[in-house]
Design an enzyme around this catalytic site. Structure first.
Site, mmCIF file in Angstrom:
data_model
loop_
_atom_site.group_PDB
_atom_site.id
_atom_site.type_symbol
_atom_site.label_atom_id
_atom_site.label_comp_id
_atom_site.label_asym_id
_atom_site.label_seq_id
_atom_site.Cartn_x
_atom_site.Cartn_y
_atom_site.Cartn_z
ATOM 1 N N TYR A 57 33.377 -22.600 -84.758
ATOM 2 C CA TYR A 57 34.577 -22.529 -85.594
ATOM 3 C C TYR A 57 35.743 -23.260 -84.941
ATOM 4 O O TYR A 57 36.254 -22.835 -83.896
ATOM 5 C CB TYR A 57 34.963 -21.072 -85.888
ATOM 6 C CG TYR A 57 33.889 -20.294 -86.622
ATOM 7 C CD1 TYR A 57 32.998 -20.936 -87.488
ATOM 8 C CD2 TYR A 57 33.746 -18.929 -86.458
ATOM 9 C CE1 TYR A 57 32.006 -20.237 -88.155
ATOM 10 C CE2 TYR A 57 32.758 -18.214 -87.124
ATOM 11 C CZ TYR A 57 31.884 -18.890 -87.970
ATOM 12 O OH TYR A 57 30.905 -18.196 -88.627
ATOM 13 N N HIS A 123 23.166 -18.822 -84.367
ATOM 14 C CA HIS A 123 24.015 -19.261 -85.477
ATOM 15 C C HIS A 123 23.259 -20.183 -86.437
ATOM 16 O O HIS A 123 22.969 -21.316 -86.118
ATOM 17 C CB HIS A 123 25.232 -20.001 -84.903
ATOM 18 C CG HIS A 123 26.373 -20.133 -85.860
ATOM 19 N ND1 HIS A 123 27.619 -20.538 -85.474
ATOM 20 C CD2 HIS A 123 26.462 -19.902 -87.195
ATOM 21 C CE1 HIS A 123 28.432 -20.564 -86.520
ATOM 22 N NE2 HIS A 123 27.743 -20.196 -87.582
#
Ligand code: NAD
Length: 315
Positions: A57, A123
């Site tokens: 992110y 992820h």
């Protein structure tokens, strides 16, 4: 006070609404760092205790800003989840090999300024070679647990069949949680079909993106949103319907997602304290059943219409 729910067999009690820290990385818009930090503190004051972030992110920015926000906050006030395996737009954007996972966890701890995270997650497993995910990434995350750097291990992803395939391939007890996103909300309830298998395996379920990464907002989806045009148009029509009734689709979407009790926590993201407050406050009001029925009718033609994600279909 926000309701707390058990996260699978972990023993963790997490708030029914969690804070997704992707917005701290400027994923949706450029953010003012001090406003982002205030949002984290406000979320904790509102009773949120689950915070989810990832190195990906904002290409490490979200973890760095979150680390600054958490400095000085008592460690038992929050349950901290981060991820590994996904890094950025530049190759290698995904790397689930054992050494990289181990290094990644250490890097995250450094940025976050903590000696352990509660949850370390692979992820978006659909972008990995599943042999590498199963044989290298998950064992490396478990070694991090043995080393005291994480308490529990999870996986995340969009295509539920890939997530379930990974769960199926590992030894019982190796995966503690699954984070699914955009598959449980007003537009899509596919996650419900996966719940029995996950529950049978004792796996705690986190649902992310109740606003479908901006689709179910009055502002609309960001330009990068992968949803097909038909789904985007139906969500816009649903938002307009809410507006005509003097209601907000964000409120309805958050209420709807959190109402599913088999989901331990629903992660919503914002870098604005006022927005996080309205997301929490939405839960004190009863859901408007008539509006809900009308919105679901608008979304019915695109129900469970997702989008391709990952490399599995090319193999
Ligand atoms: P989301 O559904 O929370 O939507 C976020 C968007 O909605 C942002 O544009 C935000 O500004 C806006 N928003 C939030 N509250 C609002 C309100 N009250 N009014 C108007 N707009 C509002 O989607 P998300 O950010 O994708 O998901 C939340 C979190 O879930 C992420 O931060 C992340 O932690 C997690 N997540 C994980 C994965 C994964 O692991 N693969 C994928 C998606 C999301």
């Amino acid at each position: 006070m926000l309701e707390r729910r058990s996260l699978g067999r972990t023993g963790l009690q997490v708030s029914s609404l969690g804070f997704g820290a992707s917005s701290l990385g400027g994923v949706f818009r450029d953010i003012d760092e001090s406003e982002g930090i205030r949002t984290v503190h406000h979320a904790l004051d509102l009773g949120i205790n689950l915070i989810d972030v990832a190195p990906y992110y904002g290409l490490t920015k979200a973890e760095t800003v979150l680390g600054r926000a958490l400095r000085g906050v008592q460690r038992d006030r929050y349950v901290l989840a981060t991820k590994c395996g996904r890094y950025g737009p530049e190759a290698p954007d995904f790397d689930f090999t054992g050494d990289r996972i181990t290094r990644s966890i250490d890097e995250s701890l450094g940025r976050l300024g903590v000696d352990h995270v509660d949850l370390i997650q692979a992820h978006d497993v659909e972008f990995g070679d599943l042999d590498v995910v199963v044989e290298e990434c998950i064992p490396a995350m478990r070694r991090a647990v043995e080393a005291g750097k994480a308490r529990f291990v999870g996986i995340t992803g969009l295509p539920l069949e890939v997530v379930l395939a990974v769960v199926d391939r590992v030894d019982a007890g190796s995966i503690d949680t699954v984070l699914s996103y955009c598959r449980y909300g007003l537009h899509d309830t596919a996650l419900l079909d996966a719940l029995p298998a996950l529950e049978a395996a004792g796996i705690g379920v986190i649902n992310a993106s109740p606003l479908a990464m901006g689709l179910l907002t009055h502002r609309g989806a960001p330009a990068w949103h992968p949803a097909p045009k038909e789904l985007q148009a139906a969500c816009e029509a649903a938002a307009e319907l809410c507006e005509r009734r003097g209601a907000r689709i964000e409120k309805l979407a958050v209420q709807y997602a959190v109402a599913e009790l088999r989901i331990a926590s629903t992660l919503v993201s914002s870098a604005s304290p006022a927005r996080m407050q309205s997301n929490v406050e939405a839960l004190s009001d009863p859901i408007d059943e008539e509006l809900l029925a009308d919105v679901l009718a608008v979304l019915e033609p695109v129900h469970n219409q997702s989008w391709p994600s990952g490399i599995q279909e090319n193999r």
